[in-house]
Design a protein around this motif. Structure first.
Motif, PDB file in Angstrom:
ATOM      1  N   GLU A 105      -2.332   6.104 -20.424  1.00 34.57           N
ATOM      2  CA  GLU A 105      -2.951   7.432 -20.575  1.00 34.57           C
ATOM      3  C   GLU A 105      -3.522   7.919 -19.256  1.00 34.57           C
ATOM      4  OE1 GLU A 105      -4.249   4.738 -22.444  1.00 34.57           O
ATOM      5  OE2 GLU A 105      -2.737   5.021 -23.990  1.00 34.57           O
ATOM      6  N   GLY A 106      -3.926   6.978 -18.416  1.00 32.44           N
ATOM      7  CA  GLY A 106      -4.374   7.310 -17.076  1.00 32.44           C
ATOM      8  C   GLY A 106      -5.852   7.534 -16.906  1.00 32.44           C
ATOM      9  N   VAL A 107      -6.257   7.548 -15.652  1.00 30.14           N
ATOM     10  CA  VAL A 107      -7.622   7.808 -15.210  1.00 30.14           C
ATOM     11  C   VAL A 107      -7.559   9.024 -14.297  1.00 30.14           C
ATOM     12  CG1 VAL A 107      -9.552   6.926 -13.844  1.00 30.14           C
ATOM     13  CG2 VAL A 107      -8.285   5.380 -15.362  1.00 30.14           C
ATOM     14  N   ILE A 108      -8.393  10.009 -14.578  1.00 27.29           N
ATOM     15  CA  ILE A 108      -8.418  11.251 -13.808  1.00 27.29           C
ATOM     16  C   ILE A 108      -9.466  11.164 -12.698  1.00 27.29           C
ATOM     17  CG2 ILE A 108      -8.917  13.743 -13.930  1.00 27.29           C
ATOM     18  CD1 ILE A 108      -6.290  12.940 -15.285  1.00 27.29           C
ATOM     19  N   VAL A 109      -9.082  11.579 -11.500  1.00 28.34           N
ATOM     20  CA  VAL A 109      -9.984  11.623 -10.351  1.00 28.34           C
ATOM     21  C   VAL A 109      -9.867  13.004  -9.729  1.00 28.34           C
ATOM     22  CG1 VAL A 109     -10.518  10.660  -8.081  1.00 28.34           C
ATOM     23  CG2 VAL A 109      -9.712   9.144  -9.923  1.00 28.34           C
ATOM     24  N   GLU A 110     -10.968  13.720  -9.692  1.00 26.49           N
ATOM     25  CA  GLU A 110     -11.014  15.052  -9.074  1.00 26.49           C
ATOM     26  C   GLU A 110     -11.118  14.914  -7.553  1.00 26.49           C
ATOM     27  OE1 GLU A 110     -10.645  17.809 -10.836  1.00 26.49           O
ATOM     28  OE2 GLU A 110     -10.718  16.768 -12.766  1.00 26.49           O
ATOM     29  N   LEU A 111     -10.580  15.880  -6.835  1.00 26.70           N
ATOM     30  CA  LEU A 111     -10.618  15.891  -5.375  1.00 26.70           C
ATOM     31  C   LEU A 111     -11.310  17.169  -4.895  1.00 26.70           C
ATOM     32  CD1 LEU A 111      -6.975  14.602  -4.751  1.00 26.70           C
ATOM     33  CD2 LEU A 111      -9.106  13.264  -4.753  1.00 26.70           C
ATOM     34  N   PRO A 112     -12.659  17.218  -4.980  1.00 24.64           N
ATOM     35  CA  PRO A 112     -13.383  18.446  -4.665  1.00 24.64           C
ATOM     36  C   PRO A 112     -13.654  18.682  -3.179  1.00 24.64           C
ATOM     37  CG  PRO A 112     -14.920  16.781  -5.389  1.00 24.64           C
ATOM     38  CD  PRO A 112     -13.537  16.186  -5.516  1.00 24.64           C
ATOM     39  N   ALA A 113     -13.416  17.670  -2.340  1.00 19.53           N
ATOM     40  CA  ALA A 113     -13.760  17.799  -0.925  1.00 19.53           C
ATOM     41  C   ALA A 113     -12.695  17.142  -0.053  1.00 19.53           C
ATOM     42  CB  ALA A 113     -15.114  17.144  -0.659  1.00 19.53           C
ATOM     43  N   ALA A 114     -12.592  17.630   1.187  1.00 13.49           N
ATOM     44  CA  ALA A 114     -11.655  17.048   2.145  1.00 13.49           C
ATOM     45  C   ALA A 114     -12.156  15.674   2.575  1.00 13.49           C
ATOM     46  CB  ALA A 114     -11.513  17.973   3.351  1.00 13.49           C
ATOM     47  N   GLY A 115     -11.227  14.836   2.960  1.00 14.03           N
ATOM     48  CA  GLY A 115     -11.573  13.494   3.430  1.00 14.03           C
ATOM     49  C   GLY A 115     -10.552  12.492   2.936  1.00 14.03           C
ATOM     50  N   THR A 116     -10.838  11.234   3.156  1.00 14.46           N
ATOM     51  CA  THR A 116      -9.935  10.171   2.737  1.00 14.46           C
ATOM     52  C   THR A 116     -10.605   9.356   1.643  1.00 14.46           C
ATOM     53  OG1 THR A 116      -9.022  10.094   4.959  1.00 14.46           O
ATOM     54  CG2 THR A 116      -8.524   8.238   3.528  1.00 14.46           C
ATOM     55  N   ARG A 117      -9.860   9.108   0.584  1.00 10.01           N
ATOM     56  CA  ARG A 117     -10.357   8.323  -0.558  1.00 10.01           C
ATOM     57  C   ARG A 117      -9.492   7.077  -0.659  1.00 10.01           C
ATOM     58  NH1 ARG A 117     -12.520  12.290  -4.563  1.00 10.01           N
ATOM     59  NH2 ARG A 117     -13.035  10.482  -5.854  1.00 10.01           N
ATOM     60  N   PHE A 118     -10.099   5.981  -1.113  1.00 14.70           N
ATOM     61  CA  PHE A 118      -9.416   4.691  -1.153  1.00 14.70           C
ATOM     62  C   PHE A 118      -9.533   4.087  -2.547  1.00 14.70           C
ATOM     63  CE2 PHE A 118     -11.228   5.368   3.076  1.00 14.70           C
ATOM     64  CZ  PHE A 118     -10.096   5.277   3.871  1.00 14.70           C
ATOM     65  N   PHE A 119      -8.421   3.571  -3.083  1.00 21.19           N
ATOM     66  CA  PHE A 119      -8.373   2.996  -4.427  1.00 21.19           C
ATOM     67  C   PHE A 119      -7.616   1.671  -4.373  1.00 21.19           C
ATOM     68  CE2 PHE A 119      -8.613   7.560  -4.646  1.00 21.19           C
ATOM     69  CZ  PHE A 119      -9.622   7.780  -5.564  1.00 21.19           C
ATOM     70  N   SER A 120      -7.979   0.744  -5.266  1.00 21.67           N
ATOM     71  CA  SER A 120      -7.304  -0.542  -5.270  1.00 21.67           C
ATOM     72  C   SER A 120      -7.490  -1.275  -6.588  1.00 21.67           C
ATOM     73  CB  SER A 120      -7.840  -1.413  -4.130  1.00 21.67           C
ATOM     74  OG  SER A 120      -7.103  -2.606  -4.035  1.00 21.67           O
ATOM     75  N   CYS A 121      -6.641  -2.274  -6.805  1.00 23.60           N
ATOM     76  CA  CYS A 121      -6.751  -3.225  -7.916  1.00 23.60           C
ATOM     77  C   CYS A 121      -7.315  -4.516  -7.328  1.00 23.60           C
ATOM     78  CB  CYS A 121      -5.387  -3.476  -8.542  1.00 23.60           C
ATOM     79  SG  CYS A 121      -5.364  -4.838  -9.736  1.00 23.60           S
ATOM     80  N   SER A 122      -8.418  -4.994  -7.866  1.00 24.33           N
ATOM     81  CA  SER A 122      -9.045  -6.195  -7.311  1.00 24.33           C
ATOM     82  C   SER A 122      -8.237  -7.462  -7.578  1.00 24.33           C
ATOM     83  CB  SER A 122     -10.461  -6.360  -7.862  1.00 24.33           C
ATOM     84  OG  SER A 122     -10.433  -6.623  -9.255  1.00 24.33           O
TER      85      SER A 122
ATOM     86  N   PRO B  80       0.805  -1.222   0.000  1.00 22.41           N
ATOM     87  CA  PRO B  80       0.000   0.000   0.000  1.00 22.41           C
ATOM     88  C   PRO B  80       0.842   1.278   0.000  1.00 22.41           C
ATOM     89  CG  PRO B  80      -0.851  -1.555   1.594  1.00 22.41           C
ATOM     90  CD  PRO B  80       0.467  -2.096   1.119  1.00 22.41           C
ATOM     91  N   VAL B  81       0.288   2.296  -0.655  1.00 24.64           N
ATOM     92  CA  VAL B  81       0.900   3.616  -0.729  1.00 24.64           C
ATOM     93  C   VAL B  81      -0.136   4.634  -0.271  1.00 24.64           C
ATOM     94  CG1 VAL B  81       1.796   5.360  -2.322  1.00 24.64           C
ATOM     95  CG2 VAL B  81       2.437   2.979  -2.620  1.00 24.64           C
ATOM     96  N   CYS B  82       0.291   5.634   0.482  1.00 23.33           N
ATOM     97  CA  CYS B  82      -0.585   6.715   0.910  1.00 23.33           C
ATOM     98  C   CYS B  82      -0.069   8.020   0.328  1.00 23.33           C
ATOM     99  CB  CYS B  82      -0.637   6.798   2.428  1.00 23.33           C
ATOM    100  SG  CYS B  82      -1.167   5.257   3.201  1.00 23.33           S
ATOM    101  N   VAL B  83      -1.000   8.865  -0.108  1.00 23.29           N
ATOM    102  CA  VAL B  83      -0.675  10.103  -0.801  1.00 23.29           C
ATOM    103  C   VAL B  83      -1.397  11.254  -0.114  1.00 23.29           C
ATOM    104  CG1 VAL B  83      -0.881  11.323  -3.008  1.00 23.29           C
ATOM    105  CG2 VAL B  83      -0.480   8.856  -2.990  1.00 23.29           C
ATOM    106  N   GLY B  84      -0.726  12.380   0.042  1.00 20.65           N
ATOM    107  CA  GLY B  84      -1.360  13.586   0.562  1.00 20.65           C
ATOM    108  C   GLY B  84      -1.754  14.503  -0.582  1.00 20.65           C
ATOM    109  N   ALA B  85      -2.910  15.133  -0.459  1.00 21.04           N
ATOM    110  CA  ALA B  85      -3.405  16.055  -1.478  1.00 21.04           C
ATOM    111  C   ALA B  85      -4.199  17.162  -0.786  1.00 21.04           C
ATOM    112  CB  ALA B  85      -4.273  15.321  -2.488  1.00 21.04           C
ATOM    113  N   THR B  86      -4.589  18.157  -1.567  1.00 24.11           N
ATOM    114  CA  THR B  86      -5.374  19.277  -1.068  1.00 24.11           C
ATOM    115  C   THR B  86      -6.643  19.398  -1.906  1.00 24.11           C
ATOM    116  OG1 THR B  86      -3.334  20.400  -0.417  1.00 24.11           O
ATOM    117  CG2 THR B  86      -5.287  21.768  -0.593  1.00 24.11           C
ATOM    118  N   VAL B  87      -7.710  19.863  -1.293  1.00 26.02           N
ATOM    119  CA  VAL B  87      -8.961  20.080  -2.025  1.00 26.02           C
ATOM    120  C   VAL B  87      -8.658  20.894  -3.284  1.00 26.02           C
ATOM    121  CG1 VAL B  87     -11.191  21.282  -1.965  1.00 26.02           C
ATOM    122  CG2 VAL B  87     -10.454  19.930   0.000  1.00 26.02           C
ATOM    123  N   GLY B  88      -9.197  20.442  -4.415  1.00 28.74           N
ATOM    124  CA  GLY B  88      -8.966  21.110  -5.689  1.00 28.74           C
ATOM    125  C   GLY B  88      -7.886  20.451  -6.527  1.00 28.74           C
ATOM    126  N   ASP B  89      -7.087  19.574  -5.903  1.00 28.42           N
ATOM    127  CA  ASP B  89      -6.086  18.826  -6.658  1.00 28.42           C
ATOM    128  C   ASP B  89      -6.773  17.784  -7.535  1.00 28.42           C
ATOM    129  OD1 ASP B  89      -4.096  20.259  -5.402  1.00 28.42           O
ATOM    130  OD2 ASP B  89      -3.433  18.606  -4.111  1.00 28.42           O
TER     131      ASP B  89
END
Length: 159
Positions: free
Chosen positions: A70-87, A21-30
């Motif tokens: 090419e990638g997948v874009i995910v907007e970060l419009p709100a504070a909180g924790t988001r979780f992503f994974s490969c099944s 696992p990897v954890c990333v820090g971001a800011t609202v609007g990133d």
């Protein structure tokens, strides 16, 4: 006139978490851009428990299993924790990314711990010319995750 408020584009090398696992820090609007060259899929997990236990029944698939440079874009419009994974290798390899989104411009805010893996951090915003915001690349994090995050330029489009 509104000031330029464009966020940072954070590119996550989604091949890297196959080593844990990897954890990333971001800011609202990133904005996150998950990109990978191996045969992974990408899901957003609904909650911490689903992320921790690799349970995909309520997850939202963002991309099917195939290389996706090419990638997948995910907007970060709100504070909180988001979780992503490969099944495909969540349980066996811990192929997951936790994103801590702060509203304070401090992506290492309390609550953005990473006991499950490696916190690869975030960059520092510095001023740029001609409406550009640049991000200082991270120089110090675990060598195994050196390519897990790259921070790129994102042009402000001010109105």
């Amino acid at each position: 006139f509104q000031p330029c408020t464009a966020g940072t584009l954070i590119t996550v090398d989604f091949d890297a978490p196959r080593r844990g696992p990897v954890c990333v820090g971001a800011t609202v609007g990133d904005t996150l851009k998950f990109a990978w060259n191996e045969n992974h899929n990408l899901h957003e997990m609904p909650d911490r428990a689903s992320y921790a236990d690799c349970k995909f029944s309520a997850a939202t698939q963002l991309a099917p299993a195939k290389p996706n440079p090419e990638g997948v874009i995910v907007e970060l419009p709100a504070a909180g924790t988001r979780f992503f994974s490969c099944s495909k290798i969540c349980k066996s390899n811990g192929h997951k990314v936790k994103v801590c989104v702060s509203s304070q411009g401090n992506s290492t805010a309390p609550g953005c711990d990473c006991p499950e893996g490696t916190f690869v951090g975030s960059g520092h915003v510095v001023s740029g010319a001609a409406g550009l915001r640049s991000i200082w690349r991270l120089a110090t994090f675990a060598a195994a995750f050196a390519s897990a995050i790259s921070l790129e330029l994102l042009r402000c489009s001010c109105v």
